[in-house]
Design an enzyme around this catalytic site. Sequence first.
Site, PDB file in Angstrom:
ATOM      1  N   LYS A  78       0.860  -1.194   0.000  1.00 30.75           N
ATOM      2  CA  LYS A  78       0.000   0.000   0.000  1.00 30.75           C
ATOM      3  C   LYS A  78       0.894   1.242   0.000  1.00 30.75           C
ATOM      4  O   LYS A  78       1.887   1.289   0.742  1.00 30.75           O
ATOM      5  CB  LYS A  78      -0.891  -0.023   1.249  1.00 30.75           C
ATOM      6  CG  LYS A  78      -1.938   1.093   1.296  1.00 30.75           C
ATOM      7  CD  LYS A  78      -2.803   0.998   2.564  1.00 30.75           C
ATOM      8  CE  LYS A  78      -3.920   2.038   2.561  1.00 30.75           C
ATOM      9  NZ  LYS A  78      -4.776   1.946   3.761  1.00 30.75           N
ATOM     10  N   SER A 159      -9.818   2.275   2.801  1.00 30.02           N
ATOM     11  CA  SER A 159      -8.897   2.963   1.934  1.00 30.02           C
ATOM     12  C   SER A 159      -7.927   2.037   1.204  1.00 30.02           C
ATOM     13  O   SER A 159      -7.343   2.437   0.204  1.00 30.02           O
ATOM     14  CB  SER A 159      -8.071   3.949   2.762  1.00 30.02           C
ATOM     15  OG  SER A 159      -7.233   3.270   3.671  1.00 30.02           O
ATOM     16  N   SER A 183     -10.209   0.187   7.054  1.00 30.83           N
ATOM     17  CA  SER A 183      -9.557   0.296   5.743  1.00 30.83           C
ATOM     18  C   SER A 183      -8.909  -0.983   5.234  1.00 30.83           C
ATOM     19  O   SER A 183      -8.483  -1.034   4.082  1.00 30.83           O
ATOM     20  CB  SER A 183      -8.503   1.411   5.772  1.00 30.83           C
ATOM     21  OG  SER A 183      -9.121   2.659   5.678  1.00 30.83           O
TER      22      SER A 183
END
Lengths: 497, 483, 95
Positions: A78, A159, A183
């Site tokens: 990420k 997210s 997330s």
Amino acid sequence: MSELNRLTIAQARKGMAEGAFSSVELTQSCVDAMEARADLGAFITPTPEAALEAAAEADRKRAAGDEGALLGIPLGIKDLFCTEGVQTTAASRILEGFKPTYESTVTRNLLRDGAVFLGKLNLDEFAMGSSNTTSYYGNVVNPWQSSDKPNMQLVPGGSSGGSASAVAARLCLGATGTDTGGSIRQPAAFCGITGLKPTYGRCSRWGVVAFASSLDQAGPMARSVEDCGLMLGSMAGYDPMDTTSVDTPVPDYTAELGAGVKGLKIGIPQEYRVDGMPEEIEKLWMETAERLRAEGAEIVEISLPHTHAALPAYYIVAPAEASSNLARYDGVRYGFRSDAPEGLPEFSSLEEMYATTRGEGFGPEVQRRIMIGAYVLSAGFYDAYYNKARRVRTLIAQDFSRAFEQVDAILTPTTPSPAFGITEEPTGVEMYMNDVFTVPASMAGIPGISVPVGMSKDGLPLGVQLLGKPFEEVGLLRVAQAVETAADFTAAPQLMA
Amino acid sequence: MAQTIKGQTGEWEIVIGMEVHAQVLSESKLFSGASTTFGKAPNHNVALVDAALPGMLPVLNEECVRQAVRSGLGIKAAINLYSVFDRKNYFYADLPQGYQISQLYHPIVGEGELTIDLEEGESRVIGIERIHLEQDAGKSIHDQDPHRSFIDLNRTGVALMEIVSKPDLRGGDEASAYMTKLRSILRYLGTCDGNMEQGSMRADVNVSVRPMGSTELGTRTETKNVNSVRFIRQAVEYEARRQVELLESGGKVVQETRLYDPTKGETRSMRSKEEAHDYRYFPDPDLLPLQLNQDFVDAIAADLPELPDEKRARFEADYGLSNYDAGVLVAEKETGDFFETVAKGRDAKLAANWVMGELFGALNKAGVELANSPVSADALGGLIEAIASDTISGRTAKDVFAIMFETGKSADAIIDEQGLKQISDEGAIETALDEIIAANPAQVEKAKENPKLKGWFVGQVMKATGGQANPGVVNKLINQKLG
Amino acid sequence: MSITRETVEQAARLARLTVADEDKDRLAGELSAILGFVEQLDEINTDNVEPLTSVVGATARMRKDEVNAGDYPERVLANAPDRVTDFYAVPKVVE
């Protein structure tokens, strides 16, 4: 194209250990998949060449007898984790071009164990969002398609949307995520994969771009419970550089896998039956409970009375911390700095440079949250908002500790809906409701995992969430694997590579 | 006596509270492993966290905590075993995080006190509100480029103690005495080097005035970053007078931040375009609350050095020094230590006189610090022994000292080399005197009539003995022989 | 609590964000909605409840006073948008 990219981490480990294929072959397969599915927008910065070099190095190490836990396993990272020499953006314009001169502890741990990084995965800007539509680098597309509207692009959740999409589409074997209010778990549920948010303090936050420091926690996203356990074993650990990380040994997270749930008590919190939740979600939740009962678990109705307060409290705590954490992005030391106003050679003042840089560098959702955060912390409101929210957190944490006196794990739905269309995205507070089931565990700091268990009527994956006691991820993974086995979720997304 | 201001409408009382920022003596910064060394090349003493790079986290330096506790114990303060670091949010170019880590709600040190020493042996106890730990900011340099400012983060994150007094001070002399005493205590404790020129200690001085006898506080101004004891006094005196004049002419004091301009000797408003600051304090979520245990505090307490007040009392009691002399000698730890080395096993009063008289005078004149004194404490002790044993006279000692100061040689060596050893042997002096008396009968007669003329014989004896005769013995013999 | 255009301007100023005039009313509406949502908390009784300071229930750990960082200006300045020698450079600060 070989289909090595579709293997789980456990399968790939076995295959490489047996010499069936090399990391270079496995990694090449992922690189091909990334190229084939570039349209998903999962990566902000793919690093295929570096990945193949790392894979070759992993193969050499293996030949030399190295047996790192993740040796040669291609993962996506990420883009909130700082990676040395590789652009790290937090999906924000304000960090465009930023190349850290340091490696986050979590990614360093993964590298130590031999992992191969395929590149940096898209996310909501500064991890603020539940749909991955706030990234400066474009939306991420969910590889699943609705049978009702097959041409509609769906959100992957957020997210960690790029991570979820990439893992679901088989672009990588696993990915790192971070979870502040859901997330990891929410996008995992939307994309039909497994995502674990560990206990707060289990993984170091050092080198992870901060959103809300008291909530942020890194965790694994993969295609099986076992893979999550393997990744967590590498990611987790005490870090003297993060004094909120906890100095407790890292166990073998796969140790109790397969032990079943016989004799365990699983709590069903009544407060998670919210108004307007689709019947199919409630049904799947109850079916999962039934399956666990069939495996010998005891299902216990429990109460977490402050559940409804978690989301409003979260939307005070997270923006407040974010408004302060994001103050450092000012165009002085790194990242984006606005050009002087048109027609002028330079800014008239530092103030103007700050405000213009931040106004242009942050997207609308981030700006909204920064302003909310500044407002709730401002003079006169601190007690009414921030301290009130912290008191509510205490109540939420107490709810969970009481519940865990009765039960070993708690079972809930992960999300109140399946993935929705990018164009159908709800706005404002309605959007925040996506996190209604994931936020309470974040506020209490306890571990939670989302496991795919079934499909919506439109053919979209749905997940359930299991919550566990602090630092008892081993037991949580054991229950999660029982859920996984019982659900036998084998469906694959349409846009899979 | 507290200073007051006699205005046109009556007498005004000055009320002062001080916030002193003292840089904590430590190797590394409060939350990072970067060095605190002064004067390094720009951005060299900067760790990644000091530059607030994304994802960097603060880790608390144990020594800074210990130093804050030590300072607290030095002012007899309550140590708060539980304290919390808060973020103070504001934007500035040399504040990379966009917030300063400080302690607003739960400081590490609570209430304490400090005794200030005023003229004529007077002293007063001043209340201290708190001490908290916080980060220093970096430095902006404005004069290197016409359009840009340059930022150096070497100071960023160095630990500061903010020591907040109660509004107990009543004049410029008290304010400067407070700073002097606080500096002395911190230097004794070794928690701050007290180097005001380098900015290791600086004061924000809050001044208000009120009619004598009033118990309400007037509106105060805060004069920021005053960095010398003398400027503190001047700033207070200027600011108090300004406020009285303002009030007496029907004006109002505006609560504001001001700057002291030492060249003009005045304070002036730091008119900020912005409205009042809103620092949005909240507990830093990157740092867990600090919980000390009593053992930690006790260990520091057990190891506390003798502080100036105790040392002064001991100097009075043990060495028989006056309150004033003791005060002068203990003001700096180095001076007290130097004196004790000189006085040990010797005449303490004589030692005190020589340290404060000849030595301080010579150092002052030469512009040399005590630490670099060419005459060591042991050497000065040697000189004092020579005086006490009548090896040389006090008069000769001054000459010897001057040579010692210049050459660094010992007193004995100089006395030997120059043959300065004085003659105290009465027989030898008597012989010389008898010869002079025999050779000068007319002078003898005159001296018998007018005793003032005995001095001529003293001069003759000194001449005959090469200046080495003990003047006491000479006088005694002359008195015996010439009545 | 309803957020006005002025409050938006004030929050934007505090947060150093340039907000376009035409966006202020919209933002006021959005921020009001969020605040309206979080104000549900008013109904929860938190008397005698301590604010949560740490979900891990721990207290600060400290490090030894050792110099083990710094002296690497290139690592610190590598991403600077503007620098002069080893200084960061910014538009003139008016004091």
